[in-house]
Design an enzyme around this catalytic site. Structure first.
Site, PDB file in Angstrom:
ATOM      1  N   HIS A 122       0.886  -1.256  -0.025  1.00  0.00           N
ATOM      2  CA  HIS A 122       0.075  -0.010   0.040  1.00  0.00           C
ATOM      3  C   HIS A 122       1.027   1.273  -0.070  1.00  0.00           C
ATOM      4  CE1 HIS A 122      -3.728  -2.294   1.920  1.00  0.00           C
ATOM      5  NE2 HIS A 122      -3.301  -2.776   0.875  1.00  0.00           N
TER       6      HIS A 122
ATOM      7  N   TYR B 232      -9.289   4.486   7.525  1.00  0.00           N
ATOM      8  CA  TYR B 232      -9.592   4.757   8.803  1.00  0.00           C
ATOM      9  C   TYR B 232     -10.581   5.898   9.022  1.00  0.00           C
ATOM     10  CZ  TYR B 232      -4.840   3.022   9.949  1.00  0.00           C
ATOM     11  OH  TYR B 232      -3.970   2.072  10.181  1.00  0.00           O
TER      12      TYR B 232
ATOM     13  N   PRO C 199      -3.107  -0.572  18.498  1.00  0.00           N
ATOM     14  CA  PRO C 199      -2.856  -0.858  16.954  1.00  0.00           C
ATOM     15  C   PRO C 199      -3.382   0.036  16.061  1.00  0.00           C
ATOM     16  CG  PRO C 199      -5.059  -1.708  18.017  1.00  0.00           C
ATOM     17  CD  PRO C 199      -4.305  -1.376  18.985  1.00  0.00           C
TER      18      PRO C 199
ATOM     19  N   LYS D 244       2.212  -0.247  14.880  1.00  0.00           N
ATOM     20  CA  LYS D 244       3.585  -0.354  15.247  1.00  0.00           C
ATOM     21  C   LYS D 244       3.893  -1.462  16.214  1.00  0.00           C
ATOM     22  CE  LYS D 244       4.544   3.359  13.237  1.00  0.00           C
ATOM     23  NZ  LYS D 244       4.856   3.112  11.939  1.00  0.00           N
TER      24      LYS D 244
ATOM     25  N   TYR E  62       4.139   6.566   9.935  1.00  0.00           N
ATOM     26  CA  TYR E  62       3.357   5.552   9.413  1.00  0.00           C
ATOM     27  C   TYR E  62       4.390   4.562   8.710  1.00  0.00           C
ATOM     28  CZ  TYR E  62      -1.062   2.811   8.514  1.00  0.00           C
ATOM     29  OH  TYR E  62      -1.924   1.668   8.493  1.00  0.00           O
TER      30      TYR E  62
END
Length: 392
Positions: free
Chosen positions: A72, A201, A293, A297, A385
């Site tokens: 991604h 998200y 979560p 990480k 990220y």
């Protein structure tokens, strides 16, 4: 029984450490309380940072990852009924993330270790550590009906939050910090086609939701719930109804339903044991830190710990130097707190805290709006990220 390094725990941290040490000619023995079938069959999500992917590929355990993992280059943030893409690849200078489940990483590492003739003791019990302040620390454990003892030069505690390793450090010298969140995640595995090329998200007045990809046939989705709720209260119909309420779009986009093959509720916490080393004992992974979560990480922090520890142990055997080992906590904890900061930020920005006032809710929406409208804010999210660079 004797080994240079004794490793407690056959999760990603313990297996990866054993693998890296093997490549450097250092022997290790792994002790695991569960069976091989259990550790390989416990389904857990996995979003791998670019650095973690590079490490697995470079050390010969990335072949299946490259075939089956989903690369991604961005994520989507959804709020106020609209979606906004964060281009991770462009904003981070060409980095990306790979969706590849944690239990698949474990399968790859177990296969590599056993093929190399590694000693892994599954189904052990009554594990205890002693003499960890000496140059010959020991692990006592029961395997089958036999009580055994492993003497080593170093012990790596990779046995998770509830394992015995961290508890072997005297309580008066352990520095621990924790935050419990008022959020839980109800996670499902559903038999449907992928719903979107990238993770979504969602911030919604009813609570957070996350849509992610597991495989071409099975998807992983989450909704925010009360962590004390009982999964028995959530029928499949109720779960899909709640997901639709949070993620369906006014432009006609509707989440595809399908059979739910697994569902569970997990609570969320942030935890840091800053005392990651004591004598010849070194903690790594969930034994030393837990992150919510939301920031993806957990496994990546474990991989970072292991890189530092493996290099430090190798330096010890190559030159007798202990400088890196002595700085293990310092180096790792610095990275851990940065990951905690990012995970806390993502969690508090995206989840609905029903104890908050309308003012607090407005601040959340303003934060999200700032992230998608400011290149510097988007860049900060992207850099964290995909994974910050290793700092030695």
């Amino acid at each position: 029984m004797r080994s240079q390094v004794g490793i407690i725990g056959a999760g990603p941290a313990g297996l990866l450490l054993s693998h890296l040490l093997y490549l450097q000619g250092i022997e290790s023995i792994i002790l695991e309380s569960r069976s091989r079938e259990e550790i390989e069959g416990t389904i857990r999500a996995g979003v791998l940072e670019q650095g973690t992917v590079n490490l697995l590929k470079a050390t010969g355990v990335g072949e299946r990852l490259m075939k089956e993992g989903h690369v991604h280059r961005g994520i989507e943030l959804q709020f106020k009924g609209k979606r906004h893409r964060i281009d991770l690849h462009e904003l981070s200078g060409g980095k990306e993330i790979t969706v590849y489940a944690q239990h698949e990483v474990i399968k790859d590492l177990v296969a590599a270790r056993l093929q190399a003739g590694a000693k892994i003791f599954f189904d052990v019990s009554d594990v205890s550590l002693y003499d960890i302040e000496t140059s010959t620390p020991k692990i006592q454990f029961r395997h089958g009906d036999e009580l055994q003892e492993l003497t080593c030069d170093f012990i790596a505690g990779c046995d998770g939050f509830h394992g015995p390793s961290r508890k072997a450090i005297p309580a008066d010298v352990r520095s621990e910090k924790q935050k419990i969140y008022p959020f839980g995640w109800l996670g499902i595995l559903a038999k449907t086609a992928p719903v979107n090329p990238e993770l979504i998200y969602t911030h919604h007045e009813r609570g957070f939701a996350l849509l992610s990809t597991r495989s071409p046939e099975i998807q992983r989705h989450y909704i925010q719930v009360d962590p004390k709720d009982d999964i028995a209260n959530w029928s499949d119909d109720r779960i899909w109804t709640e997901l639709h309420a949070r993620v369906d779009m006014a432009d006609g986009w509707i989440l595809q339903d399908g059979p739910i093959i697994q569902k569970n509720i997990v609570s969320m916490r942030s935890f840091v044991c800053e005392t990651m080393q004591y004598g010849r004992l070194f903690l790594a992974g969930d034994a030393a830190h837990i992150v919510p979560p939301t920031g993806a990480k957990g496994l990546n922090l474990a991989a970072a710990d292991i890189q530092v520890l493996a290099r430090g142990i190798n330096e010890f055997y190559q030159s007798g130097k202990e400088e890196l080992l002595n700085r293990y906590s310092e180096i790792c904890v610095r990275r851990v707190w940065k990951a905690q900061r990012f995970s806390y930020w993502m969690t508090t920005m995206l989840h609905r805290n029903f104890d908050h006032s309308p003012f607090n809710a407005g601040i959340q929406l303003a934060e999200l709006d700032y992230v998608i409208s400011s290149k510097s804010a988007s860049t900060s999210l992207a850099e964290n990220y995909v994974g910050l660079p290793m700092e030695w």
